[in-house]
Design an enzyme around this catalytic site. Structure first.
Site, PDB file in Angstrom:
ATOM      1  N   SER A 261       0.845  -1.200   0.000  1.00  0.00           N
ATOM      2  CA  SER A 261       0.000   0.000   0.000  1.00  0.00           C
ATOM      3  C   SER A 261       0.878   1.247   0.000  1.00  0.00           C
ATOM      4  CB  SER A 261      -0.889   0.009   1.239  1.00  0.00           C
ATOM      5  OG  SER A 261      -0.101   0.319   2.373  1.00  0.00           O
ATOM      6  N   LYS A 262       0.234   2.357  -0.216  1.00  0.00           N
ATOM      7  CA  LYS A 262       0.944   3.637  -0.218  1.00  0.00           C
ATOM      8  C   LYS A 262       1.621   3.852   1.130  1.00  0.00           C
ATOM      9  CE  LYS A 262      -0.177   8.544  -0.316  1.00  0.00           C
ATOM     10  NZ  LYS A 262       1.146   8.887   0.162  1.00  0.00           N
ATOM     11  N   ARG A 263       0.936   3.417   2.195  1.00  0.00           N
ATOM     12  CA  ARG A 263       1.505   3.625   3.524  1.00  0.00           C
ATOM     13  C   ARG A 263       2.830   2.872   3.723  1.00  0.00           C
ATOM     14  NH1 ARG A 263      -2.719   1.942   7.174  1.00  0.00           N
ATOM     15  NH2 ARG A 263      -3.756   1.570   5.189  1.00  0.00           N
ATOM     16  N   GLY A 265       5.083   2.435   1.518  1.00  0.00           N
ATOM     17  CA  GLY A 265       6.104   3.271   0.895  1.00  0.00           C
ATOM     18  C   GLY A 265       6.531   4.388   1.840  1.00  0.00           C
ATOM     19  N   ASP A 266       5.539   5.048   2.451  1.00  0.00           N
ATOM     20  CA  ASP A 266       5.847   6.153   3.377  1.00  0.00           C
ATOM     21  C   ASP A 266       6.649   5.628   4.564  1.00  0.00           C
ATOM     22  OD1 ASP A 266       4.360   7.696   1.722  1.00  0.00           O
ATOM     23  OD2 ASP A 266       2.542   7.655   2.945  1.00  0.00           O
TER      24      ASP A 266
END
Ligand code: GLU
Length: 512
Positions: A261-263, A265-266
């Site tokens: 998920s995008k999270r 990556g963060d």
């Protein structure tokens, strides 16, 4: 004659294209090119509530950056357009009517409140064969009333009438035959009068059929929709030309636990988008592979191997090689772990294998941010980057590693001064200058043996002399081979730097 292969990448413009979506586009492209077929880009924008400005442009730019070419699409045109679903309303209306006329679909007026009440009343409520006769729709209301309510402008939806107790078979090229019982499916909404648009399911099927799509290659998250799609093909009378389904394995978090998920990556510090994305609403900026300094070829190579393998341990593939070798037989059913370190490794390999001149071209804009790049020839820059490229993963890192080729050091690393700059060093450096002055051919090959011989003959300490020499020229005791550096800098510049070192470097600590 065999049928032309036609595939489509069908993103919804609801935000930046996720890296998993990029892989889907890539696999579609590889397959299309291998089969001399066509690659369609269809914009699925029927959900007006989720539309995000700039998303379509982002998709185009990302595919272009990666070298994923589109044959038919909004920009490219083609015989089966329009390629944007919001421009195909008339077409969808026709098929909504066909389904209604054939009794394969029905009109429903249930308001969100009524649906909510039913959910509260009936445990595990699902709008289907077991409940549809309890609801407010054209199966339960008199035809005249239905007509009146539609004409008076009341909002309605059209639902697909799914026949219960049937085994629905989905034949998937990666997963084989998947069978699902139709009773688990609900009567999906196919059309909403509120915005006069079909939902994803109907629009997707109608377009795949009309655009003559032969293979539907998409992410695994769409597998649960596939039985419904099979039933829709049948209901529309298109079962004979149903495309071949291919559901690609999920991209998993680096630890393999759950979907990427995008999270993630963060949290783990890597991009999950191909290009940087500026969210028009929140203003939030999400990093992209391009801006991080990745080469598109490296990203393509990296993504190609997340879910597919060549059947042996080869890892480096150009786009053309991928086109030649790609096959669904070598795609895995299991999700692919997103190994970001591997992505960096690919970038490193591509930089290493790139001709120095080309690498220098990529580096020059970075160089220009730090100094007057025009003062250096392309050949000079190429030689500089060629010496250090083995040490970097990204073009941006080249500056730190080549800086001394473009400007003389103005400070000297303290720990190296402490270790290497002794009280007698200036005097030895002065002698070194004399030795260097006497060398006509300043190439590494010619100058190195002369300097080393001088050190030997005078019984000097090899490590101390060479490191002090390096300190004056580079500013610290690191970098590529010393005589390759001086060859490129040239005699005058090398000597000037040693002189400057003698003037400015002060011994520190226990040096005597
Ligand atoms: N519009 C869908 C998406 O955004 C397409 C799914 C499909 O390929 O059928 O992914």
């Amino acid at each position: 004659m065999t049928q032309e292969v036609r595939v489509r990448f069908a993103p919804s413009p609801t935000g930046p294209l996720h890296i998993g979506g990029v892989r889907t586009a890539l696999y579609n492209y590889l397959f299309a090119r291998q089969k001399d077929g066509k690659m369609i880009l269809r914009i699925e924008d029927t959900d007006s509530t989720r539309f995000v400005p700039g998303a379509e442009e982002y998709i185009n730019e990302a595919l272009q950056w990666l070298g994923i070419e589109i044959d038919e699409g909004v920009k490219e045109g083609g015989d089966y357009g329009p390629y944007k679903q919001s421009e195909r309303r008339d077409i969808y209306r026709r098929y909504v009517k066909q389904l209604l006329d054939d009794g394969k679909a029905y009109v429903a007026f249930d308001t969100p409140e009524q649906l909510e009440a039913k959910r509260a009343e009936i445990k595990n409520f699902q709008y289907d064969a077991s409940t549809r006769l309890l609801m407010s729709n054209s199966l339960t209301l008199p035809a005249q009333e239905v007509q009146q309510r539609i004409e008076s402008g009341e909002k309605y939806v059209v639902r697909f009438k799914i026949e219960p107790d049937r085994d629905v078979e989905v034949n998937d090229l990666i997963r084989g035959l998947v069978t699902i019982h139709s009773s688990v499916l609900d009567d999906k909404v196919l059309y909403k009068s509120a915005d006069d648009l079909p939902t994803y399911h109907l629009a997707n099927i109608v377009d795949d059929h009309l655009m003559r799509v032969t293979h539907v290659i998409r992410g695994e998250e769409w597998l649960p929709s596939a039985p419904l799609h099979v039933l829709l093909y049948e209901a529309l009378g298109w079962a004979d030309t149903m495309p071949q389904f291919v559901h690609l394995p999920l991209l998993l978090k680096p630890d393999g636990k759950g979907k990427l998920s995008k999270r993630d990556g963060d949290r783990l510090g890597f991009p999950v988008f191909p290009l940087e994305w500026h969210d028009p609403k929140s203003g939030e900026v999400s990093s992209g592979y391009r801006e991080r300094g990745y080469l598109p070829q490296a990203v393509v190579n990296f993504l190609a191997l997340l879910g597919w393998n060549p059947g042996d341990d080869r890892e480096m593939f150009t786009m053309q090689e991928l086109i030649n070798e790609f096959s669904f037989e070598h795609c895995s059913k299991k999700g692919a772990k997103f190994d970001y370190e591997k992505g960096k490794w690919f970038n490193h390999e591509y930089l290493m294998n790139m001709p120095d001149e080309q690498l220098a071209q990529l580096f020059t804009p970075v160089l220009a941010q730090h100094c007057d790049a025009s003062a250096f020839s392309a050949q000079y820059i190429a030689r500089a980057v060629g010496m250090v490229k083995g040490r970097v993963n990204f073009v941006g890192e080249l500056w730190d590693n080549t800086r001394f080729f473009f400007e003389a050091p103005t400070s000297y690393a303290e720990k190296d001064v402490r270790k290497r700059w002794k009280a007698d060093t200036p005097q030895i450096m002065r002698q070194l200058i004399e030795v260097l002055r006497g060398i006509d051919d300043f190439s590494a090959e010619a100058s190195e043996p002369i300097v080393l011989q001088w050190i030997k003959d005078h019984e000097l300490h090899m490590g101390n002399v060479m490191n002090a020499f390096r300190l004056t020229v580079v500013g610290e005791c690191k970098g590529p081979h010393m005589f390759l550096i001086t060859e490129l800098l040239g005699k005058e510049e090398t000597i000037a730097r040693i002189e400057r070192g003698i003037e400015t470097i002060q011994p520190i600590g226990d040096a005597q």
